[in-house]
Design a protein around this motif. Structure first.
Motif, PDB file in Angstrom:
ATOM      1  N   PRO A 105      46.732   0.297   6.764  1.00 14.25           N
ATOM      2  CA  PRO A 105      45.729  -0.750   6.553  1.00 14.25           C
ATOM      3  C   PRO A 105      44.376  -0.347   7.132  1.00 14.25           C
ATOM      4  N   ALA A 106      43.324  -0.899   6.584  1.00 17.20           N
ATOM      5  CA  ALA A 106      41.990  -0.686   7.137  1.00 17.20           C
ATOM      6  C   ALA A 106      41.972  -1.213   8.566  1.00 17.20           C
ATOM      7  N   SER A 107      41.116  -0.660   9.398  1.00 13.36           N
ATOM      8  CA  SER A 107      41.087  -1.083  10.810  1.00 13.36           C
ATOM      9  C   SER A 107      40.784  -2.569  10.948  1.00 13.36           C
ATOM     10  N   ASN A 108      40.073  -3.126   9.994  1.00 15.90           N
ATOM     11  CA  ASN A 108      39.747  -4.556  10.008  1.00 15.90           C
ATOM     12  C   ASN A 108      40.603  -5.329   9.005  1.00 15.90           C
ATOM     13  N   GLY A 109      41.742  -4.763   8.606  1.00 22.33           N
ATOM     14  CA  GLY A 109      42.632  -5.436   7.669  1.00 22.33           C
ATOM     15  C   GLY A 109      42.165  -5.334   6.234  1.00 22.33           C
ATOM     16  N   TRP A 110      42.966  -5.909   5.337  1.00 21.67           N
ATOM     17  CA  TRP A 110      42.647  -5.913   3.922  1.00 21.67           C
ATOM     18  C   TRP A 110      42.181  -7.290   3.485  1.00 21.67           C
ATOM     19  N   LYS A 111      41.248  -7.306   2.550  1.00 22.52           N
ATOM     20  CA  LYS A 111      40.952  -8.535   1.828  1.00 22.52           C
ATOM     21  C   LYS A 111      42.017  -8.651   0.741  1.00 22.52           C
ATOM     22  N   TYR A 112      42.106  -9.818   0.125  1.00 22.43           N
ATOM     23  CA  TYR A 112      43.134 -10.057  -0.897  1.00 22.43           C
ATOM     24  C   TYR A 112      43.175  -8.949  -1.942  1.00 22.43           C
ATOM     25  N   ASN A 113      42.032  -8.593  -2.486  1.00 21.05           N
ATOM     26  CA  ASN A 113      41.989  -7.608  -3.569  1.00 21.05           C
ATOM     27  C   ASN A 113      42.188  -6.173  -3.088  1.00 21.05           C
ATOM     28  N   GLU A 114      42.269  -5.947  -1.775  1.00 21.17           N
ATOM     29  CA  GLU A 114      42.468  -4.606  -1.228  1.00 21.17           C
ATOM     30  C   GLU A 114      43.929  -4.318  -0.843  1.00 21.17           C
ATOM     31  N   VAL A 115      44.772  -5.345  -0.824  1.00 24.26           N
ATOM     32  CA  VAL A 115      46.183  -5.144  -0.478  1.00 24.26           C
ATOM     33  C   VAL A 115      46.785  -4.203  -1.523  1.00 24.26           C
ATOM     34  N   PRO A 116      47.465  -3.120  -1.085  1.00 20.66           N
ATOM     35  CA  PRO A 116      47.907  -2.097  -2.037  1.00 20.66           C
ATOM     36  C   PRO A 116      49.134  -2.461  -2.890  1.00 20.66           C
ATOM     37  N   PHE A 117      49.557  -3.701  -2.833  1.00 27.76           N
ATOM     38  CA  PHE A 117      50.636  -4.156  -3.706  1.00 27.76           C
ATOM     39  C   PHE A 117      50.336  -5.597  -4.096  1.00 27.76           C
ATOM     40  N   LYS A 118      51.025  -6.063  -5.112  1.00 30.23           N
ATOM     41  CA  LYS A 118      50.737  -7.388  -5.667  1.00 30.23           C
ATOM     42  C   LYS A 118      51.217  -8.493  -4.725  1.00 30.23           C
ATOM     43  N   ILE A 119      50.330  -9.445  -4.445  1.00 30.56           N
ATOM     44  CA  ILE A 119      50.673 -10.620  -3.650  1.00 30.56           C
ATOM     45  C   ILE A 119      50.199 -11.869  -4.376  1.00 30.56           C
ATOM     46  N   ASP A 120      50.805 -12.982  -4.061  1.00 31.19           N
ATOM     47  CA  ASP A 120      50.492 -14.263  -4.695  1.00 31.19           C
ATOM     48  C   ASP A 120      49.856 -15.178  -3.653  1.00 31.19           C
ATOM     49  N   THR A 121      48.552 -15.421  -3.783  1.00 33.46           N
ATOM     50  CA  THR A 121      47.852 -16.223  -2.771  1.00 33.46           C
ATOM     51  C   THR A 121      48.332 -17.670  -2.738  1.00 33.46           C
ATOM     52  N   VAL A 122      48.710 -18.223  -3.858  1.00 31.57           N
ATOM     53  CA  VAL A 122      49.202 -19.600  -3.872  1.00 31.57           C
ATOM     54  C   VAL A 122      50.506 -19.693  -3.079  1.00 31.57           C
ATOM     55  N   LEU A 123      51.397 -18.734  -3.302  1.00 35.12           N
ATOM     56  CA  LEU A 123      52.656 -18.690  -2.555  1.00 35.12           C
ATOM     57  C   LEU A 123      52.390 -18.499  -1.059  1.00 35.12           C
ATOM     58  N   ILE A 124      51.445 -17.628  -0.729  1.00 35.57           N
ATOM     59  CA  ILE A 124      51.112 -17.385   0.679  1.00 35.57           C
ATOM     60  C   ILE A 124      50.532 -18.639   1.319  1.00 35.57           C
ATOM     61  N   GLN A 125      49.659 -19.337   0.627  1.00 36.76           N
ATOM     62  CA  GLN A 125      49.077 -20.568   1.175  1.00 36.76           C
ATOM     63  C   GLN A 125      50.157 -21.601   1.469  1.00 36.76           C
ATOM     64  N   LYS A 126      51.118 -21.751   0.568  1.00 35.38           N
ATOM     65  CA  LYS A 126      52.225 -22.691   0.802  1.00 35.38           C
ATOM     66  C   LYS A 126      53.074 -22.232   1.982  1.00 35.38           C
ATOM     67  N   TYR A 127      53.349 -20.940   2.063  1.00 32.40           N
ATOM     68  CA  TYR A 127      54.154 -20.369   3.144  1.00 32.40           C
ATOM     69  C   TYR A 127      53.472 -20.612   4.480  1.00 32.40           C
ATOM     70  N   VAL A 128      52.175 -20.360   4.549  1.00 32.04           N
ATOM     71  CA  VAL A 128      51.416 -20.544   5.798  1.00 32.04           C
ATOM     72  C   VAL A 128      51.373 -22.020   6.182  1.00 32.04           C
ATOM     73  N   LYS A 129      51.241 -22.872   5.203  1.00 33.47           N
ATOM     74  CA  LYS A 129      51.188 -24.318   5.481  1.00 33.47           C
ATOM     75  C   LYS A 129      52.484 -24.802   6.134  1.00 33.47           C
ATOM     76  N   ASN A 130      53.610 -24.202   5.761  1.00 35.18           N
ATOM     77  CA  ASN A 130      54.904 -24.594   6.302  1.00 35.18           C
ATOM     78  C   ASN A 130      55.348 -23.715   7.469  1.00 35.18           C
ATOM     79  N   TYR A 131      54.512 -22.775   7.874  1.00 35.61           N
ATOM     80  CA  TYR A 131      54.859 -21.811   8.917  1.00 35.61           C
ATOM     81  C   TYR A 131      54.902 -22.485  10.276  1.00 35.61           C
ATOM     82  N   LYS A 132      55.785 -22.058  11.123  1.00 33.16           N
ATOM     83  CA  LYS A 132      55.973 -22.511  12.511  1.00 33.16           C
ATOM     84  C   LYS A 132      56.591 -23.825  12.551  1.00 33.16           C
TER      85      LYS A 132
END
Length: 132
Positions: A105-132
């Motif tokens: 990963p870049a030293s400052n992390g990746w932006k959404y469009n820089e992640v080297p594999f496909k991710i689903d932001t809607v799924l991630i937002q739901k996951y984070v909302k229910n996290y912890k």
């Protein structure tokens, strides 16, 4: 007798309310300013009948450690982590995105469009909302 019960229950209710409010604002900040990097599970211990794992990730050369409870992971495994770019301590380990390859990963992390594999932001937002 009822007043005594109310006095004992009040602090517990306040802690629960505070935790819910804090969780709501924390997940909102991650979803508002998200960046991504890789994290590795480094330590295992039992906490409240669940196996808890510490995980490490680095942003701008600073190492961060957090914990996640799960019975479906092992030390040494890598996962995608999403964090608040304004406060990298505020993060969520995305167990839905195990990392099989060694991505640098870049030293400052990746932006959404820089992640080297496909991710689903809607799924991630739901996951984070229910996290912890």
């Amino acid at each position: 007798m009822k007043k005594k019960n109310i006095l004992y229950a009040a602090p517990i209710v306040l802690v629960i309310i505070f935790s819910l409010i804090n969780s709501y604002f924390t997940s909102g900040k991650i979803n508002k300013h998200p960046k991504y990097t890789t994290a590795i599970l480094v330590n295992e211990y039992l906490a409240r009948r669940l196996t808890t794992f510490d995980y490490n990730y680095s942003i701008n050369g600073i190492k961060y450690t957090n914990a996640v409870s799960s019975n479906k992971v092992e030390i040494g495994e890598k996962y995608l982590v999403v964090y608040d770019s304004l406060n990298p301590k505020n993060c969520a380990l995305l167990l839905i995105y195990p990392i099989e390859k060694d991505y640098e990963p870049a030293s400052n992390g990746w932006k959404y469009n820089e992640v080297p594999f496909k991710i689903d932001t809607v799924l991630i937002q739901k996951y984070v909302k229910n996290y912890k």
